[in-house]
Design a protein around this motif. Structure first.
Motif, mmCIF file in Angstrom:
data_model
loop_
_atom_site.group_PDB
_atom_site.id
_atom_site.type_symbol
_atom_site.label_atom_id
_atom_site.label_comp_id
_atom_site.label_asym_id
_atom_site.label_seq_id
_atom_site.Cartn_x
_atom_site.Cartn_y
_atom_site.Cartn_z
ATOM 1 N N UNK A 63 6.565 -8.969 0.521
ATOM 2 C CA UNK A 63 6.433 -7.561 0.109
ATOM 3 C C UNK A 63 4.974 -7.177 -0.062
ATOM 4 N N UNK A 64 4.170 -8.066 -0.623
ATOM 5 C CA UNK A 64 2.745 -7.783 -0.818
ATOM 6 C C UNK A 64 2.041 -7.627 0.527
ATOM 7 N N UNK A 65 2.352 -8.511 1.471
ATOM 8 C CA UNK A 65 1.744 -8.409 2.806
ATOM 9 C C UNK A 65 2.138 -7.099 3.479
ATOM 10 N N UNK A 66 3.406 -6.736 3.372
ATOM 11 C CA UNK A 66 3.867 -5.478 3.967
ATOM 12 C C UNK A 66 3.170 -4.288 3.322
ATOM 13 N N UNK A 67 3.008 -4.315 2.000
ATOM 14 C CA UNK A 67 2.351 -3.216 1.293
ATOM 15 C C UNK A 67 0.881 -3.095 1.691
ATOM 16 N N UNK A 68 0.268 -4.214 2.046
ATOM 17 C CA UNK A 68 -1.131 -4.210 2.480
ATOM 18 C C UNK A 68 -1.280 -3.904 3.967
ATOM 19 N N UNK A 69 -0.157 -3.718 4.638
ATOM 20 C CA UNK A 69 -0.189 -3.435 6.061
ATOM 21 C C UNK A 69 -0.468 -4.652 6.913
ATOM 22 N N UNK A 70 -0.288 -5.836 6.360
ATOM 23 C CA UNK A 70 -0.549 -7.071 7.096
ATOM 24 C C UNK A 70 0.714 -7.671 7.697
ATOM 25 N N UNK A 71 1.860 -7.025 7.442
ATOM 26 C CA UNK A 71 3.110 -7.570 7.958
ATOM 27 C C UNK A 71 3.429 -8.903 7.300
#
Length: 75
Positions: free
Chosen positions: A53-61
């Protein structure tokens, strides 16, 4: 998205001495573990879902390739 789960503080030595228990606790309770050495934070252990979820929120997928998830498993 706020996460109201607990954060524990552990030293590198404590994590090393009880790694399996620490990983299980993180995985089953979604507790975050802040790992320090000589009083300085060196890293944080979080469960895989939170990390995704953190990666997705940062736009890193999803930085961990789900197709290779079994590559890290013990034989």
């Amino acid at each position: 998205m706020a996460d109201d789960k607990a954060t524990e503080d552990m030293t590198v030595s404590e994590v090393r001495a009880d790694l399996i228990e620490t990983l299980n606790r993180v995985g089953y309770t979604a507790t975050h573990v802040r790992v320090s050495r000589y009083g300085r934070t060196k890293g944080v252990i979080v469960d895989a879902d939170w990390y995704a979820r953190a990666c997705a929120a940062l736009g890193e997928g999803w930085r961990l390739d789900p197709a290779n998830e079994s590559a890290g498993k013990d034989a």
